[in-house]
Design a protein around this motif. Sequence first.
Motif, PDB file in Angstrom:
ATOM      1  N   ALA A  71       0.852  -1.204   0.000  1.00  0.00           N
ATOM      2  CA  ALA A  71       0.000   0.000   0.000  1.00  0.00           C
ATOM      3  C   ALA A  71       0.885   1.250   0.000  1.00  0.00           C
ATOM      4  CB  ALA A  71      -0.934  -0.004   1.205  1.00  0.00           C
ATOM      5  N   VAL A  72       2.038   1.170   0.657  1.00  0.00           N
ATOM      6  CA  VAL A  72       2.977   2.304   0.629  1.00  0.00           C
ATOM      7  C   VAL A  72       3.562   2.446  -0.783  1.00  0.00           C
ATOM      8  CG1 VAL A  72       5.104   3.282   1.595  1.00  0.00           C
ATOM      9  CG2 VAL A  72       3.535   1.992   3.081  1.00  0.00           C
ATOM     10  N   HIS A 207      -4.003   8.158   7.557  1.00  0.00           N
ATOM     11  CA  HIS A 207      -4.091   9.402   8.304  1.00  0.00           C
ATOM     12  C   HIS A 207      -2.751  10.126   8.229  1.00  0.00           C
ATOM     13  CE1 HIS A 207      -4.134  11.807  12.074  1.00  0.00           C
ATOM     14  NE2 HIS A 207      -5.419  11.931  11.796  1.00  0.00           N
ATOM     15  N   ILE A 208      -2.763  11.470   8.391  1.00  0.00           N
ATOM     16  CA  ILE A 208      -1.512  12.217   8.236  1.00  0.00           C
ATOM     17  C   ILE A 208      -0.383  11.729   9.140  1.00  0.00           C
ATOM     18  CG2 ILE A 208      -2.204  14.447   7.303  1.00  0.00           C
ATOM     19  CD1 ILE A 208      -2.140  15.420  10.264  1.00  0.00           C
ATOM     20  N   HIS A 209      -0.728  11.300  10.338  1.00  0.00           N
ATOM     21  CA  HIS A 209       0.315  10.933  11.298  1.00  0.00           C
ATOM     22  C   HIS A 209       1.155   9.749  10.769  1.00  0.00           C
ATOM     23  CE1 HIS A 209       1.121  10.443  15.917  1.00  0.00           C
ATOM     24  NE2 HIS A 209       2.220  10.547  15.216  1.00  0.00           N
ATOM     25  N   GLY A 210       0.463   8.653  10.447  1.00  0.00           N
ATOM     26  CA  GLY A 210       1.184   7.450   9.999  1.00  0.00           C
ATOM     27  C   GLY A 210       1.734   7.599   8.589  1.00  0.00           C
ATOM     28  N   LEU A 211       1.057   8.424   7.760  1.00  0.00           N
ATOM     29  CA  LEU A 211       1.441   8.529   6.351  1.00  0.00           C
ATOM     30  C   LEU A 211       2.418   9.676   6.118  1.00  0.00           C
ATOM     31  CD1 LEU A 211       0.893   7.486   3.465  1.00  0.00           C
ATOM     32  CD2 LEU A 211      -1.053   9.041   3.349  1.00  0.00           C
ATOM     33  N   ALA A 214       5.165   9.954   9.523  1.00  0.00           N
ATOM     34  CA  ALA A 214       6.058   8.798   9.700  1.00  0.00           C
ATOM     35  C   ALA A 214       6.671   8.312   8.378  1.00  0.00           C
ATOM     36  CB  ALA A 214       5.287   7.667  10.379  1.00  0.00           C
ATOM     37  N   ILE A 215       5.824   8.081   7.367  1.00  0.00           N
ATOM     38  CA  ILE A 215       6.354   7.478   6.132  1.00  0.00           C
ATOM     39  C   ILE A 215       7.134   8.500   5.306  1.00  0.00           C
ATOM     40  CG2 ILE A 215       5.698   6.437   3.917  1.00  0.00           C
ATOM     41  CD1 ILE A 215       3.502   4.938   5.416  1.00  0.00           C
ATOM     42  N   ALA A 220      12.135  10.015   2.971  1.00  0.00           N
ATOM     43  CA  ALA A 220      12.985  11.145   2.566  1.00  0.00           C
ATOM     44  C   ALA A 220      14.345  11.086   3.256  1.00  0.00           C
ATOM     45  CB  ALA A 220      12.287  12.464   2.888  1.00  0.00           C
ATOM     46  N   ALA A 221      14.361  10.642   4.505  1.00  0.00           N
ATOM     47  CA  ALA A 221      15.640  10.574   5.224  1.00  0.00           C
ATOM     48  C   ALA A 221      16.440   9.343   4.807  1.00  0.00           C
ATOM     49  CB  ALA A 221      15.382  10.527   6.732  1.00  0.00           C
TER      50      ALA A 221
END
Length: 457
Positions: A71-72, A207-211, A214-215, A220-221
């Motif tokens: 899904a990611v 949701h913004i928090h997990g997506l 976090a992701i 990016a890092a």
Amino acid sequence: MVQQPFGSIYSAFLASVERHPHKPAFELGDGATVTYADLLVDAQRIAHLLTQAGVTSGDRVACHVKKSVRAVAAYIAVLQIGGIYLPLNPAYTGTELQYFLDDAEPVAVVVDPVDAAAVRDMTPDAAIFTLDAQGMGTLAASETKRIEAAAVTDDDPAAILYTSGTTGRSKGAVLTHGNLASNCQALLEAWEYTDQDRLIHALPIFHIHGLFVAINMSLAAGATMLWMEGFDVDGIVDRFDTATVLMGVPTFYTRLLASDRLNREAVSNMRLFISGSAPLRTADFKAFEERTGHQILERYGMTETGMNTTNPYRGERRPGSVGQALPGVEVLVVDPKTAEPLPAGQIGSIEVRGPNVFDRYWRNPDKTREEQRDNGFFITGDQGYYDADGYLHISGRSKDMIISGGYNVYPKEVEQLLDEHPQVLESAVIGVPHADLGKALSPCSSQPMAQHRRIPN
Ligand code: AMP
């Protein structure tokens, strides 16, 4: 370490792949890993599938699936082809789901196989792909074919996230590539998040928090995510040894504190515990510090804006406060009527301006106008105050304000008091009709831990 500016989340992800293709982007529960190169190949395969199905720039791709690495990959693929990613809570059912699909009109829908027939009926014109929790389904079945990434600008829409909305129908917040990238970069810097980090990822990804926190930050890092299907206390504690960061909602911390496995030794490898999406109880902040030596870092954000404020990574983290504005973001506490900033200590409307603030509500210009001031500040609907040292405190939602006998009462303040009582675990205060005062306060009593099943996202 300060990161170099990057163009978009997708290009930052590509840079991570180039830097270390063989490094795990994900470590799964069974010990398997998915490297950055694997993730890129999968995303490109899905990008090809979606393109073949007719998805082009600006088209919505809805994902109504359980949490999985694939899904990611689908999210990355949508970014790559310039589509608009539309994550939907897999718990949504018939009429709710129909509303989102009608409103967003996706060109393609990725859905759990068990819901495929129903979704096909709901969106007869959309291309339907299936994807289950193990990452299997028609979205998995195709060969790799490299396609060019779409050229996107900061102003192009990247995602629509529907707000949870306590009143009225849910609204789709349109977030641009610039919104996602700028917020990600500000957080990488604020929390000194690097490719050395190993994040325990136990949040939902719709949701913004997990997506987006976090992701996006991890991709990016070039960090590694220790991937969990959902929250479970022992699963988290088991991962502390090899992890460096945990991002959670306050309930994570309440539940971790109930485990006797939580102690200094267990978290000796960890560098940072982050909490957000709802107020962290001061008692939990303090108990966590006593048990582990770590101060939980609380931050504040919302669907429409991403993250707005954070307690400092270095410096004093203040319990009950959500810290200060992120670099590049302006956060004011103003008089709701005049929009004039209020002095420290006075509760007012929290308003935000910056590159993180969403573009508009999807097909809802009236709502967009209503919540935006002429000077570009977004009216969050949250209320709060700055203390004398410039730390922001959230008092509640404006909708939650209870006017009792002419006095404005903020439920959060009463709840904080109730929560200090040793026999109260958690409380909620609501306004009830009162013959004399108009509204009076009614506390809903706490529940024992075992009854707290649902974890907010
Ligand atoms: P959502 O759009 O679902 O992420 O919900 C955002 C709302 O959650 C905000 O408008 C706040 O009311 C609340 N919220 C987020 N973070 C915090 C926090 N650290 N403390 C208190 N409330 C928070």
